[in-house]
Every structure is written in structure tokens, then in C-alpha cells.
Design an enzyme around this catalytic site. Sequence first.
Site, PDB file in Angstrom:
ATOM      1  N   TRP A 193      -3.927   3.175  -9.656  1.00  0.00           N
ATOM      2  CA  TRP A 193      -4.103   1.734  -9.810  1.00  0.00           C
ATOM      3  C   TRP A 193      -4.855   1.231  -8.586  1.00  0.00           C
ATOM      4  CZ3 TRP A 193      -2.511  -2.355  -6.607  1.00  0.00           C
ATOM      5  CH2 TRP A 193      -2.926  -3.615  -7.077  1.00  0.00           C
ATOM      6  N   GLU A 234      -4.210   2.812 -14.625  1.00  0.00           N
ATOM      7  CA  GLU A 234      -3.442   1.587 -14.906  1.00  0.00           C
ATOM      8  C   GLU A 234      -4.298   0.332 -14.812  1.00  0.00           C
ATOM      9  OE1 GLU A 234      -0.207   0.961 -12.171  1.00  0.00           O
ATOM     10  OE2 GLU A 234       0.529  -0.810 -13.250  1.00  0.00           O
ATOM     11  N   LYS A 236      -4.998  -3.968 -15.233  1.00  0.00           N
ATOM     12  CA  LYS A 236      -4.344  -5.228 -14.882  1.00  0.00           C
ATOM     13  C   LYS A 236      -5.235  -6.370 -15.357  1.00  0.00           C
ATOM     14  CE  LYS A 236      -1.776  -7.187 -10.976  1.00  0.00           C
ATOM     15  NZ  LYS A 236      -1.270  -6.907  -9.617  1.00  0.00           N
ATOM     16  N   ASP A 267       1.371  -1.419 -17.969  1.00  0.00           N
ATOM     17  CA  ASP A 267       2.371  -2.127 -17.173  1.00  0.00           C
ATOM     18  C   ASP A 267       2.695  -3.414 -17.926  1.00  0.00           C
ATOM     19  OD1 ASP A 267       3.465  -4.053 -15.283  1.00  0.00           O
ATOM     20  OD2 ASP A 267       2.908  -2.671 -13.688  1.00  0.00           O
ATOM     21  N   HIS A 270       1.199  -6.779 -16.860  1.00  0.00           N
ATOM     22  CA  HIS A 270      -0.240  -6.877 -16.610  1.00  0.00           C
ATOM     23  C   HIS A 270      -1.061  -7.434 -17.764  1.00  0.00           C
ATOM     24  CE1 HIS A 270      -0.410  -3.830 -13.027  1.00  0.00           C
ATOM     25  NE2 HIS A 270       0.485  -4.780 -12.863  1.00  0.00           N
ATOM     26  N   HIS A 294       4.775   1.270 -17.121  1.00  0.00           N
ATOM     27  CA  HIS A 294       5.387   0.617 -15.974  1.00  0.00           C
ATOM     28  C   HIS A 294       6.199  -0.520 -16.565  1.00  0.00           C
ATOM     29  CE1 HIS A 294       2.962   1.889 -12.168  1.00  0.00           C
ATOM     30  NE2 HIS A 294       3.642   2.864 -12.722  1.00  0.00           N
ATOM     31  N   ASP A 302       3.694 -13.801 -11.492  1.00  0.00           N
ATOM     32  CA  ASP A 302       4.165 -12.540 -10.909  1.00  0.00           C
ATOM     33  C   ASP A 302       4.396 -11.521 -12.005  1.00  0.00           C
ATOM     34  OD1 ASP A 302       5.214 -10.788  -8.827  1.00  0.00           O
ATOM     35  OD2 ASP A 302       7.080 -11.009  -9.935  1.00  0.00           O
ATOM     36  N   ASP A 304       6.050  -8.549 -11.414  1.00  0.00           N
ATOM     37  CA  ASP A 304       6.945  -7.496 -10.918  1.00  0.00           C
ATOM     38  C   ASP A 304       8.387  -7.933 -10.704  1.00  0.00           C
ATOM     39  OD1 ASP A 304       4.833  -5.396 -10.504  1.00  0.00           O
ATOM     40  OD2 ASP A 304       4.038  -6.955  -9.210  1.00  0.00           O
ATOM     41  N   ASP A 334       8.452  -0.532 -12.560  1.00  0.00           N
ATOM     42  CA  ASP A 334       7.597  -1.090 -11.508  1.00  0.00           C
ATOM     43  C   ASP A 334       7.950  -2.549 -11.259  1.00  0.00           C
ATOM     44  OD1 ASP A 334       5.663  -1.697  -9.686  1.00  0.00           O
ATOM     45  OD2 ASP A 334       3.975  -1.592 -11.072  1.00  0.00           O
TER      46      ASP A 334
END
Length: 427
Positions: A193, A234, A236, A267, A270, A294, A302, A304, A334
Site C-alpha cells: 500500500w 491495496e 484507496k 480495505d 477505503h 483489511h 477516517d 481505521d 486494519d
Amino acid sequence: MSKSTIPSQRQINDAYALARERYAALGVDTELAMQRLAGHALSLHCWQGDDVGGFESASGELGGGLAVTGNYLGKARNADELRQDLDQVYRLLPGRHRLALHAIYAETGGRQVERTDLQPEHFAGWVDWARANDHGLDFNPTCFSHPMAASGFTLASYDPTVRRFWIDHCIASRRIGESFGRALGSPCVTNVWIPDGFKDTPVDRRRPRELLAQSLDAIFADQIDPAYQRDAVESKLFGIGSEAYVVGSHEFYLGYAITRGVLLTLDSGHFHPTESIADKISAVMAYVPELLLHVSRGVRWDSDHVVTWSDELQAIMQELARGDYLGRTHIGLDYFDASINRVAAWAIGARNALRALLAALLEPIEHLRALEQSGDYTARLALLEELKGMPFGAVWDYHCLQQGVPVGLACLDEIRAYETQVLVGRG
Ligand code: RNT
Ligand code: ZN
């Protein structure tokens, strides 16, 4: 928690016996579901334990648009403390689980080793520990938090020196991944990533993507036996400081993964807030060999937050179970939260992922599929809604009891004790 909030063994067994009957009436074998759950490892993310800090001596601020907020006591300050915390997390999780490392978690004995020069020997402590615990390791090159990433660009930089540096780091990372696979007898998934992107509207969206594809091809040029090392990329949508454009977007990496035969990483934080990776799994699995997830939780900007028992989490696990994709999916976590006990953050998120997977494995999928194929959408809806009230919690509690890990809030008691005995002393 007072003792009364924790169910007794008798209560757990009684509740399970009733639950097993309820599921059996739907044609679901609870024992089989628990067995399947026990056979699937999560890949825990090491970076929850120290706020994505790592152990590089000259390490500065967290870069790459990543942000961790909070200053809860007891952050791990070195690899031994991080492993000690992970040992505690593993004691709270039914089953045996892998660990995903980042390159910044190298142990270099106080010497400064450039990321391009990292070697398997710098991870010997991690390999010994993983071997002792009988689990595999996964890996991530760290393409952020470094002066060479200060421009916000790494593999897609216009500067050939910067690109070369990160290509070399990623090549070193694949060799480290291979060494994990050889040492532990289980393939390492090495996930690339990068943060590269623009805060504001670029005029050239094309060239950075061409550069990224070239860099990736250079990184993956060396064939490494997939029995030891597998590559993942990965995507995003945006990050802090890359709001207008991210080079490694979903479409970019989907095309890359399909044409190069590497793994795709999805993810869950993302994508656009109303977009779920659950619906992408069956689409991309038609073309990519394997997936790395993830599992995370996006909240506004955010990506995460600690994984909670959300509709999205359940939908992801349902897709894996319904589509029979578990054999081709690596379930990584993640997220990073420093505002609560970090061991608790790890354990709560991981237990939610496992519990949601169990709930998914407890579905009468053949029955549901038959209803759908026969066009009986009325019964499909009725059964899906009925399943939401089924006693999967009783099966989960029983599974935890069988696996010798705390049931329910007994987890919190253990975390509190660990906090008092270990974390407080770290100051
Ligand atoms: C960042 C990516 C990436 C990182 C970790 C630390 O947006 O999700 O996976 O979170 O590598
Ligand atoms: Zn991620």
C-alpha cells in the site's frame, strides 16, 4: 465486571444445547460451523499495538496521511512489549491467528538500517516468536513515515531516485516475506500500500498511474514461489492530503491484479461510505486468484476505526461463507485506536470478526439459495429476517468456552488485569 455478568459454564452449556436444537431444525450443524471457524486464521495487524509507530530509531511522525488519535496508557515501546501484548490478545481469541508485520517493526539492535537494506535477519525475533506460537506471518513494506515519502509520493513519484528507493524497499520486503514463508511453512502475504496522491485537482492523472504500474512490475519481476510468498496490492479512495486523487485507486489495482495474477486487497474503509466491499468480493473473485481483506470500519473521513458488529461486517463474512471463498481469502484486520486500551481494541475487533464469521457459517445457505432460485423471495426475506434473531451468541460463547478463551465480558476482566499488571508500569 462483577461475576454475575459472566455466564457460568452450566449456563453456557444449557444455552448452547438449546441453540444447537434451534439450528438443527433449520438444517444447520453448529458443530460443523465451529469446526470451520476454528480452521480459519485471521491475520492480526501488529500496528494496533503502538499506533503505527514501529521501532526505527530515527522515526519521526506518522506519515502517509495516516492518523492515530488518543494517548491511552501502556503503548508498546519495543518489539518485546508488542509481542507481550499480542500474546495477551491471542489469549482472548478462539483459534490460532497469524500476525501481519510492517517493515518498520524490524529489530535492528539499535543500528539504523535503511529500508532498502532490510533483511530477513532483522525479523528473526518475530519468526522465533511466531514459530513458538505455531502461526504464520504476513508482511507489508512501509512506504510512509520516511523522508523519502515526504513529498507524498513513493512508487509513483516523478523523481526516479524516489521511485528506485521504494522499489528497492518493496523488493527487500518480498524477500523478507519469502523468508517467513520458508521458516514457518505457511505462505506470507506481502501487501503493498502506498499513499501517493494529490490534495488538490491534478492535471495529469495518467502519468503517475503509468509510473506506478512500471514500479510494481519492477518489484514483482522476480518470481518467488507462491508456496512461500504471495503479493497483494491495496487501493484507496482518498486519504488525508490525497483528497482529490489517489494514484492507486480501486480500478487501477483491480486491473493490475487481474493482468498480473497478484492478490487484490480490499480495505473496507477505503471506499465511498455507502459502498460496501461485501458486494465486490464475488465480482473480483471471478478474476483474481485470492483476496486479502483489511477488515476495518470507516467513520466519516477516517478509514481505521475498531471493527464493530456492523451490518457491513456481517455482510462481508456472509459473502465469504455463502460464496465459498474462505479458501481463497486472507482475512486481515486494519485499524488503530489509541483512545482506548490497545489490547482491548485489538481483541474486540478480532473477536467481532470471528463472531461475524461464525454467524455467517451458521446460515442455512443451501436452503436460502433454493428459495432464491425458485423465485420465492417472500420466504427468502422471511428466513433472512428470522436468522437475525437466532441464538448465534450462545454458539459463540460455547465455542469460546471449548477453545479455552474468556466468554463475554470475562475478556474485559483479563484486559483490566493485564493493564494493571503490565501496561501501567510502562508509564
Ligand atoms: C492505509 C492502508 C494500509 C495501512 C497499514 C498501516 O490506508 O489501509 O493498509 O493502514 O498498512
Ligand atoms: Zn488497509
